[in-house]
Design a protein around this motif. Structure first.
Motif, PDB file in Angstrom:
ATOM      1  N   GLU A   1       0.768  -1.300   0.027  1.00  0.00           N
ATOM      2  CA  GLU A   1       0.010   0.074  -0.138  1.00  0.00           C
ATOM      3  C   GLU A   1       0.788   1.210   0.105  1.00  0.00           C
ATOM      4  N   ASN A   2       2.122   1.021  -0.367  1.00  0.00           N
ATOM      5  CA  ASN A   2       3.067   2.347  -0.362  1.00  0.00           C
ATOM      6  C   ASN A   2       3.583   2.419  -1.622  1.00  0.00           C
ATOM      7  N   TYR A   3       4.187   3.519  -2.228  1.00  0.00           N
ATOM      8  CA  TYR A   3       4.748   3.603  -3.424  1.00  0.00           C
ATOM      9  C   TYR A   3       6.257   3.938  -3.514  1.00  0.00           C
ATOM     10  N   TYR A   4       6.897   3.414  -4.374  1.00  0.00           N
ATOM     11  CA  TYR A   4       8.453   3.397  -4.292  1.00  0.00           C
ATOM     12  C   TYR A   4       8.998   3.831  -5.710  1.00  0.00           C
ATOM     13  N   LEU A   5       9.998   4.301  -5.823  1.00  0.00           N
ATOM     14  CA  LEU A   5      10.854   4.593  -6.843  1.00  0.00           C
ATOM     15  C   LEU A   5      12.159   3.656  -6.919  1.00  0.00           C
ATOM     16  N   LEU A   6      12.436   2.979  -7.890  1.00  0.00           N
ATOM     17  CA  LEU A   6      13.518   2.217  -7.849  1.00  0.00           C
ATOM     18  C   LEU A   6      14.411   2.585  -9.223  1.00  0.00           C
ATOM     19  N   GLY A   7      15.559   2.838  -8.770  1.00  0.00           N
ATOM     20  CA  GLY A   7      16.939   3.111 -10.058  1.00  0.00           C
ATOM     21  C   GLY A   7      18.088   2.784  -9.542  1.00  0.00           C
ATOM     22  N   PHE A   8      19.025   3.504 -10.215  1.00  0.00           N
ATOM     23  CA  PHE A   8      20.470   3.051  -9.571  1.00  0.00           C
ATOM     24  C   PHE A   8      21.368   4.523  -9.544  1.00  0.00           C
ATOM     25  N   ILE A   9      22.204   4.361  -8.538  1.00  0.00           N
ATOM     26  CA  ILE A   9      23.045   5.546  -8.296  1.00  0.00           C
ATOM     27  C   ILE A   9      24.355   5.337  -9.227  1.00  0.00           C
ATOM     28  N   ALA A  10      24.356   6.168 -10.017  1.00  0.00           N
ATOM     29  CA  ALA A  10      25.696   6.010 -11.030  1.00  0.00           C
ATOM     30  C   ALA A  10      26.766   6.026 -10.030  1.00  0.00           C
ATOM     31  N   ARG A  11      27.979   5.159 -10.903  1.00  0.00           N
ATOM     32  CA  ARG A  11      29.432   5.432 -10.255  1.00  0.00           C
ATOM     33  C   ARG A  11      30.263   6.288 -10.957  1.00  0.00           C
ATOM     34  N   LYS A  12      31.405   6.572 -10.329  1.00  0.00           N
ATOM     35  CA  LYS A  12      32.435   7.571 -10.971  1.00  0.00           C
ATOM     36  C   LYS A  12      33.622   6.434 -11.317  1.00  0.00           C
ATOM     37  N   LYS A  13      34.084   6.321 -12.216  1.00  0.00           N
ATOM     38  CA  LYS A  13      35.314   5.607 -12.768  1.00  0.00           C
ATOM     39  C   LYS A  13      36.384   6.096 -12.057  1.00  0.00           C
ATOM     40  N   ARG A  14      37.202   4.857 -11.332  1.00  0.00           N
ATOM     41  CA  ARG A  14      38.669   5.159 -10.768  1.00  0.00           C
ATOM     42  C   ARG A  14      38.186   5.743  -9.509  1.00  0.00           C
ATOM     43  N   ASN A  15      36.965   5.617  -9.046  1.00  0.00           N
ATOM     44  CA  ASN A  15      36.384   6.359  -7.757  1.00  0.00           C
ATOM     45  C   ASN A  15      37.104   7.746  -7.557  1.00  0.00           C
TER      46      ASN A  15
ATOM     47  N   VAL B   1       9.753  12.867  -2.861  1.00  0.00           N
ATOM     48  CA  VAL B   1      10.346  11.567  -2.539  1.00  0.00           C
ATOM     49  C   VAL B   1      10.996  11.628  -1.079  1.00  0.00           C
ATOM     50  N   LYS B   2      11.094  10.439  -0.546  1.00  0.00           N
ATOM     51  CA  LYS B   2      11.644  10.569   0.930  1.00  0.00           C
ATOM     52  C   LYS B   2      12.255   9.284   1.302  1.00  0.00           C
ATOM     53  N   VAL B   3      12.881   9.360   2.370  1.00  0.00           N
ATOM     54  CA  VAL B   3      13.742   8.066   3.004  1.00  0.00           C
ATOM     55  C   VAL B   3      12.630   6.807   3.156  1.00  0.00           C
ATOM     56  N   PRO B   4      12.815   5.541   2.408  1.00  0.00           N
ATOM     57  CA  PRO B   4      11.907   4.735   2.577  1.00  0.00           C
ATOM     58  C   PRO B   4      11.569   4.468   4.095  1.00  0.00           C
ATOM     59  N   ARG B   5      10.500   4.158   4.462  1.00  0.00           N
ATOM     60  CA  ARG B   5      10.094   3.969   6.062  1.00  0.00           C
ATOM     61  C   ARG B   5      10.795   2.830   6.595  1.00  0.00           C
ATOM     62  N   GLU B   6      11.015   1.821   5.693  1.00  0.00           N
ATOM     63  CA  GLU B   6      11.835   0.424   6.259  1.00  0.00           C
ATOM     64  C   GLU B   6      13.328   0.758   6.744  1.00  0.00           C
ATOM     65  N   TYR B   7      13.872   1.850   6.114  1.00  0.00           N
ATOM     66  CA  TYR B   7      15.085   2.223   6.564  1.00  0.00           C
ATOM     67  C   TYR B   7      15.279   2.738   7.743  1.00  0.00           C
ATOM     68  N   GLU B   8      14.085   3.529   8.338  1.00  0.00           N
ATOM     69  CA  GLU B   8      13.820   4.130   9.634  1.00  0.00           C
ATOM     70  C   GLU B   8      13.562   2.972  10.825  1.00  0.00           C
ATOM     71  N   ASN B   9      12.670   2.078  10.180  1.00  0.00           N
ATOM     72  CA  ASN B   9      11.961   1.219  11.260  1.00  0.00           C
ATOM     73  C   ASN B   9      12.624  -0.090  11.330  1.00  0.00           C
ATOM     74  N   LYS B  10      13.509  -0.434  10.568  1.00  0.00           N
ATOM     75  CA  LYS B  10      14.070  -1.853  10.486  1.00  0.00           C
ATOM     76  C   LYS B  10      15.696  -1.791  10.425  1.00  0.00           C
TER      77      LYS B  10
ATOM     78  N   LEU C   1      21.790  -0.233  -6.927  1.00  0.00           N
ATOM     79  CA  LEU C   1      20.567  -0.056  -6.730  1.00  0.00           C
ATOM     80  C   LEU C   1      20.035   1.079  -5.447  1.00  0.00           C
ATOM     81  N   CYS C   2      19.101   1.736  -5.793  1.00  0.00           N
ATOM     82  CA  CYS C   2      18.539   2.848  -5.044  1.00  0.00           C
ATOM     83  C   CYS C   2      17.165   2.984  -4.910  1.00  0.00           C
ATOM     84  N   ILE C   3      16.668   2.956  -3.868  1.00  0.00           N
ATOM     85  CA  ILE C   3      15.115   3.097  -3.492  1.00  0.00           C
ATOM     86  C   ILE C   3      14.697   4.309  -2.855  1.00  0.00           C
ATOM     87  N   TYR C   4      13.746   4.882  -3.344  1.00  0.00           N
ATOM     88  CA  TYR C   4      12.979   6.213  -2.638  1.00  0.00           C
ATOM     89  C   TYR C   4      11.356   5.751  -2.583  1.00  0.00           C
ATOM     90  N   GLU C   5      11.045   6.486  -1.468  1.00  0.00           N
ATOM     91  CA  GLU C   5       9.492   6.271  -1.159  1.00  0.00           C
ATOM     92  C   GLU C   5       8.984   7.488  -1.929  1.00  0.00           C
TER      93      GLU C   5
END
Length: 519
Positions: A295-309, A336-345, A321-325
């Motif tokens: 019953e909640n809605y989420y946005l799933l994508g990726f956080i890009a990298r930088k070569k050679r760090n 968009v906000k911090v997924p509730r699962e991060y804060e609760n679990k 992988l990156c998730i937003y609520e």
């Protein structure tokens, strides 16, 4: 013309002469992937931003099936060959712990395979319980082979793990549309029309901009072209289109050039409204897909990298992988906000903090408040010591009424000279930004990562900061985020900073995972 024909014949002879060796190499690569699947099968990853050790997460293709989310994604490496991007799969129930299920759909094994490389698609389960994947077939050798560069392909499965490709269901761009840019199908059931919809990115020949086209089907096998669903004149292409309904609003989400956009409408057929601020994040978060789960809605994508760090480099395709609520506002716009699962679990342990180092004009009670004042261009900071490996910070940030030109925020990788890497809340330019360079002066760079936000002097904002290694994400008022990688943040000092004004950071709390929880 005769010379050109001779050249093409020579090229083809050379290309096909090497086919046997290359296809043997493809078979070896497929065998290697199968071996890795066995070795890593059911590997548990307890991280907020997962990836496999040997690869990166590309475009995601999530499927909610009962109590579990299957997160399919394009598997990217730093050593791709002529064939690349098989589809791999994670599963999760809480966005805090993931199980690796390995490769589910391999790329083609012959050099003339339409899916020598695989592009984004989508997964759906039909009413009989059969799983379907529609994905992009891509072949970089298309000009030599005399085939279309991109097409839409179909695979089926009874268990969502072992898949069979259906080559006869492959179809290509309709007449009048580019055969090089025809990709990223999204399939859904339209209850009103009692049929399946497919939307995907396309380009009309001879026209500027791009479009999303629509197909319909009653059996997930035969598709009928229904024309253009949505057009954009200002974007070369619209990748990864997908549709979501929340209450009375429909949302069309798509991505281009490192940014994910959205449109909104009260009718699934449009017309589509472009919000004043039509993005969620800056240019590190990409190829996002939306889902409804519990019953909640989420946005799933990726956080890009930088070569050679390297912090001074720009972002490259694929990462973690990156998730937003998702949050629907009263006017229908999305935040968009911090997924509730991060804060609760996940972040369950409160961490004590102290200002360990500070410059002039800094006051703190070392409990929940830091106040910083800076005159002119000079910046002041308060360091809280070494940045935790993983944390969630919550606070309020209040700007003085006279601080119309203030710049404030978080600074990472603080060195002995007081320099560092700042994420800036910029009132005068109304944005959150990160420039990827060490702080010598607060100036724009050619790799700026930014998100618009209408900051105002005299106002207070609720801010959260999520850190996991070099991944650092700022969330403001459950509206916008700015995700970054800051490699020099790891094992270095961090804190708050202010330039050209007075700012109060209050109600500060820091939470970390229980010891041994993250791995």
């Amino acid at each position: 013309m005769k010379v050109i024909s001779i050249i093409m014949v020579v090229v083809c002879v050379i290309f096909f002469a090497g086919c046997g060796e290359k296809e043997d190499a493809l078979q070896l690569e497929n065998d290697k992937n199968k071996k890795e699947n066995v070795e890593l099968s059911n590997q548990v990853i307890r991280r907020l931003f997962p990836k496999l050790e040997s690869a990166w997460v590309g475009d995601v293709m999530p499927l909610v099936d009962g109590k579990e989310i299957y997160i399919n994604y394009l598997y990217e490496t730093d050593y791709n060959g002529v064939a690349y991007h098989p589809i791999y799969q994670f599963t999760t129930t809480d966005f805090c712990e993931y199980r690796n299920r390995g490769e589910v759909i391999p790329y083609g094994r012959k050099l003339d395979s339409p899916d020598l490389a695989i592009g984004t698609g989508s997964f759906i389960r039909d009413k009989e319980g059969i799983y379907h994947c529609f994905y992009t077939g891509h072949n970089d050798k298309a000009p030599i082979l005399g085939i279309d560069k991109e097409c839409i392909m179909h695979a089926v499965s009874k268990d969502n793990l072992n898949w069979e490709k259906i080559p006869e269901d492959t179809f290509y761009a309709p007449e009048g549309f580019s055969t090089d840019d025809f990709r990223d199908p999204f399939v859904m059931w339209n209850e009103e029309e009692k049929c399946y919809w497919m939307i995907l990115g396309a380009k009309e020949n001879g026209k500027e901009g791009s479009c999303i086209v629509k197909y319909t089907s009653d059996n997930l096998k035969n598709w009928t072209f229904q024309g253009i669903f949505y057009e954009e004149k200002d974007l070369y292409f619209m990748e990864c289109p997908n549709l979501l309904q929340i209450n009375e609003w429909y949302y069309l989400i798509f991505s281009w050039n490192n940014v994910t956009y959205y449109r909104m409408s009260r009718d699934i057929n449009g017309p589509w409204i472009q919000p004043e601020n039509d993005t969620f994040d800056g240019k590190a978060f990409y190829a996002a897909k939306a889902i409804k789960y519990n019953e909640n809605y989420y946005l799933l994508g990726f956080i890009a990298r930088k070569k050679r760090n390297k912090d001074e480099l720009d972002y490259s395709w694929a990462g973690n992988l990156c998730i937003y609520e998702l949050v629907q506002k009263k006017d229908g716009t999305l935040g968009v906000k911090v997924p509730r699962e991060y804060e609760n679990k996940y972040f369950t342990k409160i961490m004590d903090w102290n200002v360990e180092e500070k410059m002039e004009e800094v006051f703190t009670n070392n409990t929940d408040l830091v106040e910083i004042y800076s005159k002119g261009e000079k910046f002041n900071y308060a360091s809280l010591g070494i940045l935790p490996k993983s944390m969630l910070l919550s606070c309020k940030i209040s700007f003085d009424e006279s601080s119309n030109d203030v710049k404030a925020g978080f600074i990472f990788g603080i060195d002995e000279k007081g320099g560092g890497y700042p994420i800036v809340f910029n009132i005068s330019e109304k944005m959150i930004c990160y420039d990827g360079y060490q702080l010598g002066g607060l100036f724009e760079t050619d790799i700026r990562n930014m998100q618009k936000f209408d900051f105002k002097a005299g106002e207070t904002y609720n801010v959260k900061l999520v850190v996991e290694d070099e991944i650092i994400i700022v969330y403001v008022d459950d509206m916008k985020v700015l995700s970054n990688r800051i490699y020099n943040a790891i094992n270095n000092k961090w804190g708050f900073f202010v330039s050209k004004g007075r700012v109060v950071f209050s109600d500060i709390t820091i939470k970390i995972p229980e010891q041994g929880q993250e791995r």
